[in-house]
Design a protein around this motif. Structure first.
Motif, PDB file in Angstrom:
ATOM      1  N   UNK A  28     162.172 106.876  60.973  1.00 40.74           N
ATOM      2  CA  UNK A  28     161.394 107.886  61.700  1.00 40.74           C
ATOM      3  C   UNK A  28     162.290 109.023  62.172  1.00 40.74           C
ATOM      4  N   UNK A  29     163.401 108.679  62.818  1.00 37.05           N
ATOM      5  CA  UNK A  29     164.289 109.705  63.371  1.00 37.05           C
ATOM      6  C   UNK A  29     164.881 110.583  62.277  1.00 37.05           C
ATOM      7  N   UNK A  30     165.227 109.971  61.145  1.00 37.04           N
ATOM      8  CA  UNK A  30     165.799 110.737  60.036  1.00 37.04           C
ATOM      9  C   UNK A  30     164.787 111.724  59.481  1.00 37.04           C
ATOM     10  N   UNK A  31     163.555 111.274  59.290  1.00 38.98           N
ATOM     11  CA  UNK A  31     162.522 112.149  58.735  1.00 38.98           C
ATOM     12  C   UNK A  31     162.120 113.228  59.744  1.00 38.98           C
ATOM     13  N   UNK A  32     162.081 112.870  61.005  1.00 40.20           N
ATOM     14  CA  UNK A  32     161.747 113.853  62.040  1.00 40.20           C
ATOM     15  C   UNK A  32     162.812 114.948  62.100  1.00 40.20           C
ATOM     16  N   UNK A  33     164.074 114.561  62.034  1.00 41.66           N
ATOM     17  CA  UNK A  33     165.166 115.534  62.075  1.00 41.66           C
ATOM     18  C   UNK A  33     165.145 116.434  60.846  1.00 41.66           C
ATOM     19  N   UNK A  34     164.873 115.845  59.677  1.00 43.97           N
ATOM     20  CA  UNK A  34     164.827 116.641  58.442  1.00 43.97           C
ATOM     21  C   UNK A  34     163.693 117.657  58.494  1.00 43.97           C
ATOM     22  N   UNK A  35     162.550 117.245  59.034  1.00 44.56           N
ATOM     23  CA  UNK A  35     161.407 118.155  59.130  1.00 44.56           C
ATOM     24  C   UNK A  35     161.689 119.273  60.129  1.00 44.56           C
ATOM     25  N   UNK A  36     162.328 118.937  61.232  1.00 49.85           N
ATOM     26  CA  UNK A  36     162.695 119.955  62.227  1.00 49.85           C
ATOM     27  C   UNK A  36     163.614 121.003  61.615  1.00 49.85           C
TER      28      UNK A  36
ATOM     29  N   UNK B 101     156.134 114.977  67.624  1.00 51.27           N
ATOM     30  CA  UNK B 101     155.921 113.528  67.611  1.00 51.27           C
ATOM     31  C   UNK B 101     156.906 112.793  68.510  1.00 51.27           C
ATOM     32  N   UNK B 102     156.373 111.953  69.389  1.00 47.80           N
ATOM     33  CA  UNK B 102     157.208 111.073  70.193  1.00 47.80           C
ATOM     34  C   UNK B 102     157.490 109.814  69.383  1.00 47.80           C
ATOM     35  N   UNK B 103     158.580 109.132  69.704  1.00 54.90           N
ATOM     36  CA  UNK B 103     158.959 107.908  68.998  1.00 54.90           C
ATOM     37  C   UNK B 103     159.008 106.776  70.021  1.00 54.90           C
ATOM     38  N   UNK B 104     158.090 105.815  69.866  1.00 52.08           N
ATOM     39  CA  UNK B 104     157.936 104.742  70.844  1.00 52.08           C
ATOM     40  C   UNK B 104     158.203 103.381  70.213  1.00 52.08           C
ATOM     41  N   UNK B 105     158.740 102.439  70.981  1.00 52.27           N
ATOM     42  CA  UNK B 105     158.782 101.059  70.517  1.00 52.27           C
ATOM     43  C   UNK B 105     157.360 100.487  70.578  1.00 52.27           C
ATOM     44  N   UNK B 106     156.937  99.826  69.527  1.00 51.26           N
ATOM     45  CA  UNK B 106     155.583  99.280  69.536  1.00 51.26           C
ATOM     46  C   UNK B 106     155.486  98.134  70.542  1.00 51.26           C
ATOM     47  N   UNK B 107     154.406  98.146  71.334  1.00 50.77           N
ATOM     48  CA  UNK B 107     154.157  97.083  72.307  1.00 50.77           C
ATOM     49  C   UNK B 107     152.838  96.357  72.034  1.00 50.77           C
ATOM     50  N   UNK B 108     151.771  97.120  72.030  1.00 50.77           N
ATOM     51  CA  UNK B 108     150.460  96.495  71.833  1.00 50.77           C
ATOM     52  C   UNK B 108     149.465  97.543  71.353  1.00 50.77           C
ATOM     53  N   UNK B 109     148.547  97.094  70.514  1.00 49.24           N
ATOM     54  CA  UNK B 109     147.475  97.952  70.015  1.00 49.24           C
ATOM     55  C   UNK B 109     146.155  97.400  70.517  1.00 49.24           C
TER      56      UNK B 109
END
Length: 219
Positions: A150-158, A167-175
């Motif tokens: 995620x971070x790599x693709x976000x940085x490349x797009x920026x 886009x925020x980047x969150x650790x998944x907890x619950x859906x």
């Protein structure tokens, strides 16, 4: 008039009662250890928030290897969020989708590509006409490998856009699964004005620029 003003003040006071506690609870969500969802019958699950879940659900279900997209809520600090509660912005949750997919057909990396290709990546707190923290963009990771993708693709797009990616980047907890009437909304209500004006055009914009070999035929 005086009674109305009093009512408004009381409503605002109780809507998000203790802002300090709410902020702390949300920080705990952002800094939590990610929870990894195990494979079930060979299927994996991934989680994304990108504006109205009616739109996002339809986008992902057009991708090969995606078995199902479920609308719901994630990223917040409250239990059992409802549509009405999340719309207040007080729960911390965003409208999100749970993607059930075949990892031997479509990778998590490709699902992240779908995510960025199907939205305005620079719009903060919303997509299109839908505005508010409940419509903000979030990508959820379940382990370090997903986080780095995620971070790599976000940085490349920026870098490509020379802009800040919202886009925020969150650790998944619950859906939390949304109410039944939200599920498969675009497919079940093709003539709804919102679907006609917003969802279908958004889906078509995505399909026009995503590799055709990765899309289902006739969706």
């Amino acid at each position: 008039m005086k009674n109305l003003i009093t009512l408004l003040i009381v409503t605002l006071f109780f809507s998000c009662q203790n802002i300090a506690q709410t902020k702390k609870a949300q920080e705990n969500v952002i800094n939590a250890k990610p929870i990894e969802v195990p494979l079930e019958n060979g299927k994996a699950r991934a989680y994304f928030a990108s504006g109205c879940f009616w739109c996002v659900e339809a986008v992902y279900e057009s991708v090969k290897g995606v078995e199902e997209s479920i609308s719901g809520y994630s990223g917040g600090h409250s239990d059992n969020p409802t549509y009405e509660a999340s719309n207040t912005g007080c729960t911390g949750h965003a409208e999100a989708v749970e993607i059930i997919y075949e990892p031997n057909v479509v990778s998590f990396e490709t699902l992240v590509d779908v995510y960025f290709a199907s939205q305005n990546p620079t719009q903060v707190n919303g997509q299109g006409p839908d505005k508010g923290s409940q419509y903000r963009s979030i990508i959820f990771y379940q382990n370090e490998a997903q986080k780095q993708i995620i971070l790599k693709k976000k940085a490349a797009l920026a870098k490509k856009l020379n802009a800040t990616i919202a886009a925020e980047v969150y650790p998944f907890q619950k859906f939390w699964i949304a109410e039944d009437y939200h599920q498969n909304y675009e497919r079940l209500h093709p003539n709804h004005p919102y679907i006609q004006r917003i969802s279908i055009p958004r889906l078509n914009r995505f399909k026009s620029k995503f590799p055709k070999e990765l899309l289902k035929e006739g969706h």
